[in-house]
Design an enzyme around this catalytic site. Structure first.
Site, PDB file in Angstrom:
ATOM      1  N   LYS A  42     -15.284  59.517  11.452  1.00  0.00           N
ATOM      2  CA  LYS A  42     -14.568  60.770  11.526  1.00  0.00           C
ATOM      3  C   LYS A  42     -14.736  61.435  12.882  1.00  0.00           C
ATOM      4  O   LYS A  42     -13.944  62.286  13.282  1.00  0.00           O
ATOM      5  CB  LYS A  42     -15.131  61.741  10.465  1.00  0.00           C
ATOM      6  N   GLY A  43     -15.801  61.092  13.563  1.00  0.00           N
ATOM      7  CA  GLY A  43     -16.227  61.863  14.727  1.00  0.00           C
ATOM      8  C   GLY A  43     -15.230  61.969  15.868  1.00  0.00           C
ATOM      9  O   GLY A  43     -15.244  62.946  16.613  1.00  0.00           O
ATOM     10  N   GLU A  98     -13.187  56.617  20.451  1.00  0.00           N
ATOM     11  CA  GLU A  98     -14.492  56.926  19.842  1.00  0.00           C
ATOM     12  C   GLU A  98     -15.027  58.237  20.384  1.00  0.00           C
ATOM     13  O   GLU A  98     -14.654  58.671  21.476  1.00  0.00           O
ATOM     14  CB  GLU A  98     -15.500  55.812  20.165  1.00  0.00           C
ATOM     15  N   ASP A  99     -15.916  58.844  19.620  1.00  0.00           N
ATOM     16  CA  ASP A  99     -16.611  60.034  20.127  1.00  0.00           C
ATOM     17  C   ASP A  99     -17.843  59.640  20.931  1.00  0.00           C
ATOM     18  O   ASP A  99     -18.140  60.238  21.958  1.00  0.00           O
ATOM     19  CB  ASP A  99     -16.975  60.994  18.981  1.00  0.00           C
ATOM     20  N   ASP A 102     -23.253  54.182  21.179  1.00  0.00           N
ATOM     21  CA  ASP A 102     -24.708  54.218  21.142  1.00  0.00           C
ATOM     22  C   ASP A 102     -25.202  52.775  21.372  1.00  0.00           C
ATOM     23  O   ASP A 102     -25.284  52.328  22.512  1.00  0.00           O
ATOM     24  CB  ASP A 102     -25.049  54.773  19.748  1.00  0.00           C
ATOM     25  N   LYS A 130     -23.970  56.744  25.621  1.00  0.00           N
ATOM     26  CA  LYS A 130     -25.426  56.773  25.788  1.00  0.00           C
ATOM     27  C   LYS A 130     -25.869  55.387  26.252  1.00  0.00           C
ATOM     28  O   LYS A 130     -26.317  54.579  25.431  1.00  0.00           O
ATOM     29  CB  LYS A 130     -26.100  57.071  24.441  1.00  0.00           C
ATOM     30  N   PHE A 151     -29.942  64.373  20.620  1.00  0.00           N
ATOM     31  CA  PHE A 151     -29.190  64.471  19.370  1.00  0.00           C
ATOM     32  C   PHE A 151     -27.961  65.348  19.613  1.00  0.00           C
ATOM     33  O   PHE A 151     -28.041  66.571  19.594  1.00  0.00           O
ATOM     34  CB  PHE A 151     -30.056  65.059  18.255  1.00  0.00           C
ATOM     35  N   ASP A 158     -21.575  65.046  14.195  1.00  0.00           N
ATOM     36  CA  ASP A 158     -22.222  65.786  13.110  1.00  0.00           C
ATOM     37  C   ASP A 158     -23.714  65.530  12.994  1.00  0.00           C
ATOM     38  O   ASP A 158     -24.249  64.563  13.551  1.00  0.00           O
ATOM     39  CB  ASP A 158     -21.578  65.386  11.781  1.00  0.00           C
ATOM     40  N   ARG A 164     -19.264  69.588  13.110  1.00  0.00           N
ATOM     41  CA  ARG A 164     -18.145  68.859  13.733  1.00  0.00           C
ATOM     42  C   ARG A 164     -17.129  69.818  14.348  1.00  0.00           C
ATOM     43  O   ARG A 164     -16.372  69.444  15.230  1.00  0.00           O
ATOM     44  CB  ARG A 164     -17.428  67.986  12.692  1.00  0.00           C
TER      45      ARG A 164
HETATM   46  C1  PRP Z   1     -20.820  57.011  15.242  1.00  0.00           C
HETATM   47  C2  PRP Z   1     -19.765  56.895  16.339  1.00  0.00           C
HETATM   48  C3  PRP Z   1     -19.518  55.425  16.409  1.00  0.00           C
HETATM   49  C4  PRP Z   1     -20.861  54.822  16.088  1.00  0.00           C
HETATM   50  C5  PRP Z   1     -21.539  54.493  17.374  1.00  0.00           C
HETATM   51  O1  PRP Z   1     -20.174  57.065  14.015  1.00  0.00           O
HETATM   52  O2  PRP Z   1     -18.599  57.607  16.018  1.00  0.00           O
HETATM   53  O3  PRP Z   1     -18.550  54.987  15.478  1.00  0.00           O
HETATM   54  O4  PRP Z   1     -21.613  55.823  15.386  1.00  0.00           O
HETATM   55  O5  PRP Z   1     -22.748  53.841  17.132  1.00  0.00           O
HETATM   56  P1  PRP Z   1     -23.055  52.372  17.683  1.00  0.00           P
HETATM   57  O6  PRP Z   1     -22.601  52.297  19.103  1.00  0.00           O
HETATM   58  O7  PRP Z   1     -24.577  52.314  17.561  1.00  0.00           O
HETATM   59  O8  PRP Z   1     -22.401  51.378  16.788  1.00  0.00           O
HETATM   60  P2  PRP Z   1     -20.900  57.485  12.640  1.00  0.00           P
HETATM   61  O9  PRP Z   1     -21.360  56.251  11.932  1.00  0.00           O
HETATM   62  O10 PRP Z   1     -21.953  58.524  12.935  1.00  0.00           O
HETATM   63  O11 PRP Z   1     -19.708  58.090  11.784  1.00  0.00           O
HETATM   64  P3  PRP Z   1     -18.889  59.481  11.909  1.00  0.00           P
HETATM   65  O12 PRP Z   1     -18.050  59.393  13.168  1.00  0.00           O
HETATM   66  O13 PRP Z   1     -18.052  59.526  10.669  1.00  0.00           O
HETATM   67  O14 PRP Z   1     -19.894  60.621  11.977  1.00  0.00           O
END
Ligand code: PRP
Length: 179
Positions: A42-43, A98-99, A102, A130, A151, A158, A164
């Protein structure tokens, strides 16, 4: 500033500048070719919705939701597609929005999936990166801003589904999640 925010990582003004800069790069690179924008729920929704308004080619939008198996604070390299696209990506220019990136696992897997489905091109755009957390090497075409391993919340990001709706990206106070 929200009471749970320690400091601001990306201000509203900076977000506006990032959106304009990245949209300009995409417009230049696509040169009028149609684009399918894939919003990863969702992010990334606030960022994706601001970005598409600045794109000048014919744009389609679709949504995908994934989760990492057993995700706690670390992802383990597997993803589960909770909601797949309605559209067929075959032969299309695809932009994944993507938001935050990681470990890189999510984007690595989604990009490979779209390549398997014979997309014409697959590019990745993220508001935040990151790099210090990267586990998998994934080529990111458009990056809004590199951030330290803090964080981050707000503008889509979120903590337990909250924050959000903040119009900026901030650092969550430790006292909120160490309670
Ligand atoms: C977050 C972000 C990416 C993923 C990145 O989503 O939006 O999809 O994690 O992490 P990675 O590079 O370690 O794979 P999240 O699972 O928090 O879902 P959300 O957007 O619904 O909060």
């Amino acid at each position: 500033m929200h009471k749970d925010v320690e400091s601001i990582l990306v201000s509203e003004k900076e977000i506006e500048e990032i959106v304009l800069r990245i949209a300009g790069e995409i417009n230049k690179n696509l040169n009028g070719e149609p684009l399918l924008v894939v919003v990863i729920l969702k992010g990334s929704t606030p960022f994706a919705m601001d970005l598409i308004k600045k794109l000048d080619m014919p744009v389609e939008i679709d949504f995908m939701q994934v989760s990492s198996y057993g995700k706690t604070t670390e992802s383990n390299g597997f993803i589960n597609v909770k909601r797949d696209l309605e559209q067929d990506v075959t032969g299309k220019n695809v932009l994944i929005v993507e938001d935050i990136i990681d470990s890189g696992n999510t984007l690595y897997k989604i990009k490979a999936l779209f390549q398997d489905r014979k997309a014409k091109t697959v590019q990745i755009c993220t508001l935040l990166d990151k790099p210090s957390r990267r586990v998998v090497d994934v080529n990111v075409d458009y990056v809004g801003k590199e951030i330290p391993d803090e964080f981050a919340i707000g503008y889509g990001l979120d903590y337990c589904e909250h924050y959000r709706n903040l119009p900026y990206v901030g650092v969550l106070k430790r006292s909120v999640y160490e309670k």
